[in-house]
Structures are given as C-alpha cells and as structure tokens.
Design an enzyme around this catalytic site. Structure first.
Site, PDB file in Angstrom:
ATOM      1  N   VAL A 173      89.323  18.336  13.668  1.00 33.11           N
ATOM      2  CA  VAL A 173      89.781  16.974  13.955  1.00 33.11           C
ATOM      3  C   VAL A 173      91.284  16.948  14.233  1.00 33.11           C
ATOM      4  O   VAL A 173      91.747  16.183  15.071  1.00 33.11           O
ATOM      5  CB  VAL A 173      89.437  16.045  12.767  1.00 33.11           C
ATOM      6  CG1 VAL A 173      90.171  14.718  12.881  1.00 33.11           C
ATOM      7  CG2 VAL A 173      87.935  15.827  12.687  1.00 33.11           C
TER       8      VAL A 173
ATOM      9  N   LYS B 247      68.344   3.109  13.902  1.00 33.65           N
ATOM     10  CA  LYS B 247      67.694   2.768  15.183  1.00 33.65           C
ATOM     11  C   LYS B 247      67.183   1.342  15.205  1.00 33.65           C
ATOM     12  O   LYS B 247      67.235   0.678  16.234  1.00 33.65           O
ATOM     13  CB  LYS B 247      66.542   3.716  15.481  1.00 33.65           C
ATOM     14  CG  LYS B 247      65.454   3.732  14.412  1.00 33.65           C
ATOM     15  CD  LYS B 247      65.201   5.139  13.940  1.00 33.65           C
ATOM     16  CE  LYS B 247      64.545   5.121  12.585  1.00 33.65           C
ATOM     17  NZ  LYS B 247      64.687   6.387  11.877  1.00 33.65           N
TER      18      LYS B 247
ATOM     19  N   ASP C   4      58.823   2.410  15.134  1.00 32.77           N
ATOM     20  CA  ASP C   4      59.970   3.322  15.104  1.00 32.77           C
ATOM     21  C   ASP C   4      60.218   3.908  16.497  1.00 32.77           C
ATOM     22  O   ASP C   4      61.351   3.931  16.989  1.00 32.77           O
ATOM     23  CB  ASP C   4      59.699   4.432  14.077  1.00 32.77           C
ATOM     24  CG  ASP C   4      60.753   5.518  14.092  1.00 32.77           C
ATOM     25  OD1 ASP C   4      61.807   5.314  13.467  1.00 32.77           O
ATOM     26  OD2 ASP C   4      60.527   6.559  14.740  1.00 32.77           O
TER      27      ASP C   4
ATOM     28  N   ILE D  54      68.758  16.319  17.464  1.00 32.32           N
ATOM     29  CA  ILE D  54      68.790  16.660  18.887  1.00 32.32           C
ATOM     30  C   ILE D  54      69.803  15.806  19.622  1.00 32.32           C
ATOM     31  O   ILE D  54      69.730  14.584  19.581  1.00 32.32           O
ATOM     32  CB  ILE D  54      67.406  16.439  19.534  1.00 32.32           C
ATOM     33  CG1 ILE D  54      66.305  17.072  18.686  1.00 32.32           C
ATOM     34  CG2 ILE D  54      67.391  16.979  20.946  1.00 32.32           C
ATOM     35  CD1 ILE D  54      64.903  16.719  19.155  1.00 32.32           C
TER      36      ILE D  54
ATOM     37  N   GLY E 276      70.952   8.395   0.342  1.00 37.63           N
ATOM     38  CA  GLY E 276      69.596   8.934   0.358  1.00 37.63           C
ATOM     39  C   GLY E 276      69.622  10.361   0.884  1.00 37.63           C
ATOM     40  O   GLY E 276      70.614  11.068   0.726  1.00 37.63           O
TER      41      GLY E 276
ATOM     42  N   LYS F 243      63.454   3.451  19.306  1.00 37.33           N
ATOM     43  CA  LYS F 243      64.138   4.560  19.977  1.00 37.33           C
ATOM     44  C   LYS F 243      63.996   4.456  21.498  1.00 37.33           C
ATOM     45  O   LYS F 243      64.929   4.759  22.239  1.00 37.33           O
ATOM     46  CB  LYS F 243      63.588   5.884  19.455  1.00 37.33           C
ATOM     47  CG  LYS F 243      63.969   6.122  17.986  1.00 37.33           C
ATOM     48  CD  LYS F 243      63.130   7.214  17.338  1.00 37.33           C
ATOM     49  CE  LYS F 243      63.554   7.451  15.892  1.00 37.33           C
ATOM     50  NZ  LYS F 243      62.583   8.315  15.162  1.00 37.33           N
TER      51      LYS F 243
ATOM     52  N   LEU G  45      78.076   4.741   3.637  1.00 41.43           N
ATOM     53  CA  LEU G  45      77.194   3.713   3.074  1.00 41.43           C
ATOM     54  C   LEU G  45      75.793   4.293   2.960  1.00 41.43           C
ATOM     55  O   LEU G  45      75.151   4.568   3.965  1.00 41.43           O
ATOM     56  CB  LEU G  45      77.174   2.476   3.979  1.00 41.43           C
ATOM     57  CG  LEU G  45      78.528   1.906   4.432  1.00 41.43           C
ATOM     58  CD1 LEU G  45      78.326   0.632   5.256  1.00 41.43           C
ATOM     59  CD2 LEU G  45      79.419   1.620   3.226  1.00 41.43           C
TER      60      LEU G  45
ATOM     61  N   GLY H 137      72.507  10.563   3.579  1.00 41.82           N
ATOM     62  CA  GLY H 137      73.820  10.345   2.973  1.00 41.82           C
ATOM     63  C   GLY H 137      74.237  11.494   2.071  1.00 41.82           C
ATOM     64  O   GLY H 137      75.391  11.937   2.095  1.00 41.82           O
ATOM     65  N   SER H 138      73.296  12.015   1.294  1.00 46.20           N
ATOM     66  CA  SER H 138      73.625  13.126   0.390  1.00 46.20           C
ATOM     67  C   SER H 138      74.073  14.350   1.168  1.00 46.20           C
ATOM     68  O   SER H 138      75.024  15.040   0.786  1.00 46.20           O
ATOM     69  CB  SER H 138      72.409  13.506  -0.453  1.00 46.20           C
ATOM     70  OG  SER H 138      71.946  12.401  -1.177  1.00 46.20           O
TER      71      SER H 138
END
Lengths: 437, 437
Positions: B35, B105, B201, B136, B14, B205, B11, B17-18
């Site tokens: 996997v 977040k 922000d 990280i 941006g 976090k 979903l 996602g790209s």
C-alpha cells in the site's frame, strides 16, 4: 464531461494495432462515456506510409519519436514489439509525462525495472495486461485482485503456437515436424518459430508473472527454459498411457525455505518446459491456440483464467482496457499500482527445484532389470510412483514416474541409469505437473 | 513510506470477517509494503462481545455506527450481509469520506445506485469484488480489463450450494431432497436454503454482473428467476441422454434489437434458471462448490474465470484485494472507477428472450403422436433440433430439443402440447445453454 480531450498515439499498425485503431474509432462514444472525456487518436506510427491501411492517411506517420513527443499526446500505446527502438520510444514517452500501454513481453521481461522507474518518477502509468496471455486478464488480477493474498504458484499455458502443436500431436499422433508445418500453414507459427517452440516467448511471460506474483524482480534470464522441439510422438503416446498429455508450461513457484539450509527463506523458481499434465488437471483440456493460467494463493485457493492468448482482437481488448484505465487516471487523478519488488526473494537454480519425472527407457528384457533400475532411484533418494513395462520389437520399454524429488537428484539418477548394463537407452525424460499426492 | 497510517474498520466477524482480520494482522508488513503505508485495524463491529473471537478484546465493539464514524477510520470493510442496518452504516461511512469494501450482493443488487452516488459525491471508493463469485476476480475484469471492449454475454455458475446439489444429483442419481439434505449435513446449504435453491442469491449476482457488463443499472427485480427445487433425478437422466448436465445459470445477455421492432435498440436480458449444459461446454465440468463465469466480448472472444465461489478464505482474498486498492488510492490519490450506467439499455421481458427448450413428455405410444407433436412446434414457428422417443411401462416418453426461439413461442407451444390428445403429460420443461449452431 467537460474534461479536455485525452490524446492517444498508437505505435505500430500490425494485427493488434489495426484492431486497436479500428475499435477506438468505431466506439468513440463508448470510450468517452467510460473515461469521462473523449479519447482522440493523434497519430499512428508505421514503418512505411501507404494507402489502404484502414486509417486516414493524415494520421499515419513514420516519425514515431516525433509522435511520442507531441504535446497533445497524453497516452502512448505501443504494439510494435521487440526491444529497440521501442525501449527508447517508451522511455521518451514516460519521461515526458505520457502514460504508456504496451503489449511487449520481450521488453518487459528484461526492462520492467527501468521502465517502471521512469513511470514512477514522472508519476504516470505503465500498463501491460496484453503482454501476458492476450485477452485474458492476468496482470490486473495478480497486481490488484490478489494484492491482499499470498500467491504460492502460477502455472500457465501462455504460448498458443506450442499449445497448438502439442494439441495436434496428441490428437492425431503426428510427429513434431508435421505438426509444426501444419501450424505454419494455418498461421499459428511464424516462418522462424524459434521464439515460440524453444520457449523464449513463454519464458518472458513467466518472468513477468513471477515478478507480479512474488513482488520480486524476475527477468527472462532468471527463467529456466526448455522448448518442445525434442518432443516426439512416442512421448505423447507414453504420456497418454499414464493418463496424461504434454503441455509447455510456464511455472512460477514460491518454494518454501528449508530449515536446514543457510538462510531458510522462501525462494522463487521460474521455469518453462514441456511437462506431462494429468488429464484430470484443468490445464489438460486447454487446446489449440487457447491460453490458461492457474493461480494458487493461500486464501483464494486455486483460480483459473482461460481465453484467447493471441490474435489482433483479443490482444486489442486487453490493450484498450489498459488504455481506459490510463485515461481515467488522467481525467480523475491517481495512477495504477507501481512495480512491487519489495519482497526481493532469491531466485533459485533449477537443481534445487522439487519436481516429478517421467523417465522412458529401452531395456534388455531379462530378470533383474527392474530391480537394478529401482535401486538407482532409491540410491538417489527418489521415490517411484508408477512403473510400466512393455515388450517391444527390440526388447522392452520401461517407464518410471517418480514422486516429488529435487531436480538435481533426478538428473543424477538419470545419469546413473544410462550407465546400467541392461538399460540400452534413456529415450526421454519429461517432468510431470502436480505433486502426485 | 512516510505516509500516515490507514485506519481500517471491519463490520462483522463471521467466516469472512475472521479471515479478513486474521490475514490483515498476520501479514501487516506485506500490506504496508504493497500500500505504501501501514494498514491499522481500528476496530471490529460484532453483534455481541465475548472472549475467544481470535481478536484482541479491545478491538471489538458492538457500536458499529460509532466505529464507522471514527475520525481515524479511512476505510470500512463490510462483511455482515443483509440490507439493514448495513445500508445505513455504509451510507454513513461514504458520506463521512471513508471508502467502503463490501461483499454484500443482496445490498448491491438493490442499492448500487444509492451507494455509488454517495461514493461519487464524497470522492471515495466503493469496491465489491467479493459480492460475486467469492475469490474469483470478475468485477474488476468487467469494470477495468474489459472497459475497452463490448461485452455481449456473461454466463455463470455463481451459487455453490445449488451447484453442489446438482453435481451430486448428476453423479449419484439421487433425487433433489436427498442431495439437499446431504449438502446441509456438509455445511454447503443453510438451514433455510431458500435464498440459494430458489435462485435469489444467483439473481442478485446476475443483477450486479449485468450492470457491469452492459453499463446499465440492473436490479434483482429485473432478473427473471427460477430455482432448482423442481429438478428431478429424471431430468438429470434425460439431460445425460442428450449429452448434457443441468446447472443453475446466471445469464446476462445483450440481445440485438430487431429492425422490425419499434426502437430497434439492443436490450438486456438477465435471468437465472436451471438449464441443460452440453458436456462439451466449459461450464459443464464446474462441479461441487466451485463457481465459474464465462464472459463473451466482441474483441476478447470467450473468457472463463474459475475458482472457489464462497468460504471465509476465498471471500477474504477478494475483500483484501479491494482493501489494498482502496488504501492505495487513499495514499497515492485517485479513485476506482465510478458506477457506469451511461448505456441505459432497456431490460426486456423473459418472453422476448431467445432460448432453446428441452421438453420431456409422456405420450400414448401410437402412430401419429410424433407428427402431431411436431405440428404444434411448427405451428408456433419453433424449429426442432432433436427428438428422442422411448418406450416406458405406461406408454412412451418423448423428448424434444428445440433450436433457438422466442421464450414466448416456446411457452405457447408447451401449452398447446398439453392439450394434445395423445400427450398425457408434459413432465418437465428446461432451457438449454448454447445456440445449437
């Protein structure tokens, strides 16, 4: 919370084992809440019984094999160290369906394949976070956090003893023997320091890190290894003069295949040696008994993990984190990731490894020396980055720092330098971390 | 390798996602090997369709809800951000038995409880490593590696925008507005930088970190928050004069209960503010857009995790690591750890938090000022560590650095200072990291 108890056996009651047992007993309510079932210590295997071990006497046993085989033991924590009888004990545990948590780098560096197969066949866990860099999470980040990325390089300071000695030499100007004696008196070096100072301990950890990073089985014998016992106060001083310090590095690299070479595939270089590290590099400031591991991955970029690399408490922290993971799997089903060796990359020789050299030589102070020296580098296709010449009592010293070149070309260059008329001695040859670009 | 395919829905397309889609498609053989089954991208939800998105057009859809509900989707990766419609989409996914990997977040800081319950009820995974500190690994180390330890403190630089601005102010002497403009032009700050520069922000976090560290649910509203927009070039200069720099810190602490207070239990302090950081502290050298998180635990001691905290590649690395974990669980059974809030510690107010102050004031330069100022600190039971007095054009400046004291006592002291006859203005009040011992 209605789950049955999870039985735990601890093998070994040294610094780490004592801390594991102490924390396990003192924080039992936390462990129960975090696991979803009580963790119950079934017994602790020791070499000899005796009072005042900090553990109720009825939990102590000298029969490690019997403890491992008990039906009410679900997880075995091994903090004895060494190869036998530990290898047999761990195999017994795995084969009888018990998960294993171990801090044993020497064993893993040589027998991960055998142990991981046994764990896989029995559908149980083999966890070993504490085997590399003590308290610092490195194994789990490589196996899990970076499982969707491509790791290109792992460089670490993973041995506290040698880092303490080199930090002391750098800070005080003392020579190797005095710094080693100092480390011994403070308990940072063992009576026989060979495993640490000759790089065997770091090589075992490099093998484990390279295996995880590159999904390829790498054993201790695959790791090129040099220790620090030949490092002198003059090396540290010379390093300082070019803006560096000296660290014993464990390096694991994915070296890009060359299109002009037969298979052209990427290959793995794993090596341990003392190297010049620029003071601007994050590893340069990792002092004393601390450890740090830098991981470079394609998408993540450069990561660094830093903390205490040894000691009872820090190692116990990693062991107990693994114990909680193994116990959660026993309660909730599922298991930790298996050994991953699908990439099966070739492990290349040191000669093919690209690196940089810092060459320190004593020369006769006369016109033409520098050009003769430079010509030898050029002849072997090694490009020079820095030259520093200084007058000494007996002539002059010349330091050459190269750009990246193949190790074999650098070796050939040094051999040729030793035959030059005005080069009296090549006093020291050290590699240097970083590409210099 | 005979396992069925694992269907993945992404979903958002941006920066993050790209990269997720690019790596997933380009390294599909690696993902399958790691996997134990192929990961197959079923679709990517975008706001509007269009060519040249770097993804085959038949994979794009504007119907996120429909994509999430598809029977052949096993795992949903959410990298849109914001609260709605994402919260509903993730709940739908979890309730229909799909595991979720998110980097969100803001959502987690407020809705972890709801999302984690849904995941637990459906016996699926909710992973969110990318929500804190980009590439990280911090979430997994706190939830797993340190699961057998007691975390006392987490202090981090977790916002790249503010760190870039403060680093620039420190390096160049520029003021806040110019450094913000510079960050904007380089793409490090958004057109509306409020969420970053006012600390929202970082507070989200901090809430996530505190929840994980202390096994207690902490939401963004529980986090005391100050931003950096009031920081001046003079603050940076003054910090430098006492051997410090200024960083926006996210701090999560387990504060020991006081025996003289009613319940006497340990409690949690979670807060975000710009603070003086001594140049010798490992966080002082974390510059520019980098992030770092220091964790102090009882057995492990001090750990530090360092790397890139934002950006498409680094965030994708964390997302894909989580995706591999979720997919392994789908293939091999088992699931990641549930939310752990069993400790249920009280979250205390800022006033009860022990901290240190750096108070900068303009005073009339005459005998008795210093003793009057010192008397106010003493009256409020605040012990002074350093006093620095300097002549200025209009009088004198006085800087006082305190030892640890309760925030409320420090506030009262500052209020009293402002009423002192010879104190013309209290120009700035900043907290200082470290106990000063």
């Amino acid at each position: 919370m209605a789950h049955r108890e999870i039985g735990v056996a601890v093998l070994g009651l040294g610094n780490v084992g004592s801390e594991v047992v102490r924390i396990l007993r003192s924080a039992s309510a936390d462990f129960e809440a975090r696991v979803g079932a009580p963790l119950v210590l079934r017994g602790v295997a020791v070499r000899s019984l005796g009072p005042d071990r900090g553990v109720p006497e009825d939990l102590l046993t000298t029969d490690a094999q019997g403890l491992v085989e008990r039906d009410d033991v679900d997880i075995v924590v091994e903090v004895i160290g060494g190869i036998e009888p530990v290898r047999t004990l761990i195999l017994t545990a795995l084969q009888s369906g018990k998960s294993v948590v171990t801090a044993n780098k020497a064993l893993l560096a040589d027998y991960t394949g055998e142990l991981a197969s046994a764990a896989k066949n029995a559908d149980v866990d083999l966890y070993f976070e504490a085997a590399v860099a003590g308290a610092i999470p490195v194994v789990r980040p490589l196996m899990q956090s970076l499982a969707g990325d491509r790791v290109d390089r792992v460089v670490g300071i993973v041995n506290g003893t040698t880092n303490y000695i080199l930090s002391a030499m750098d800070a005080t100007g003392a020579d190797y023997a005095d710094s080693l004696a100092d480390a011994r008196s403070l308990g940072y070096a063992e009576a026989d320091p060979t495993a640490d100072v000759e790089g065997y301990d770091a090589a075992a950890k490099a093998a484990i890190l390279a295996s995880l990073a590159f999904h390829t089985r790498v054993t201790a014998a695959d790791v090129y290894r040099e220790g620090i016992s030949a490092i002198t106060a003059a090396d540290l001083a010379s390093a300082r003069a070019v803006g560096c310090t000296v660290k014993l590095l464990a390096m694991c690299e994915r070296v890009p295949g060359r299109p002009d070479v037969a298979d052209g595939e990427d290959w793995v270089s794993a090596r341990v040696y003392p190297a010049l590290v620029p003071l601007t590099h994050p590893l340069a400031n990792v002092d004393g008994a601390f450890n740090a591991v830098v991981v470079e991955a394609e998408a993540a970029g450069r990561l660094m993990f830093y903390g205490q690399g040894a000691g009872g408490g820090p190692t116990a922290s990693s062991v107990l984190g693994d114990l909680v993971s193994a116990a959660r799997n026993k309660v909730h089903g599922g298991k930790g990731p298996d050994e991953s060796t699908y990439a099966g990359l070739r492990i290349g020789p040191m000669g093919d490894t690209p690196t940089r050299y810092h060459v320190f030589m004593e020369v006769t102070d006369r016109v033409g020396v520098l050009s003769a020296v430079a010509a030898e580098f050029s002849k072997h296709d090694v490009s020079i980055s820095v030259v520093r010449q200084e007058d000494t009592e007996v002539g002059a010293s010349l330091v050459v720092v190269t750009h990246m070149a193949l190790e074999s070309a650098l070796r050939d260059t040094v051999a040729a330098l030793e035959n030059l008329e005005y080069v009296n001695a090549v006093t020291s040859v050290l590699r240097m971390e970083g590409t210099g670009e």
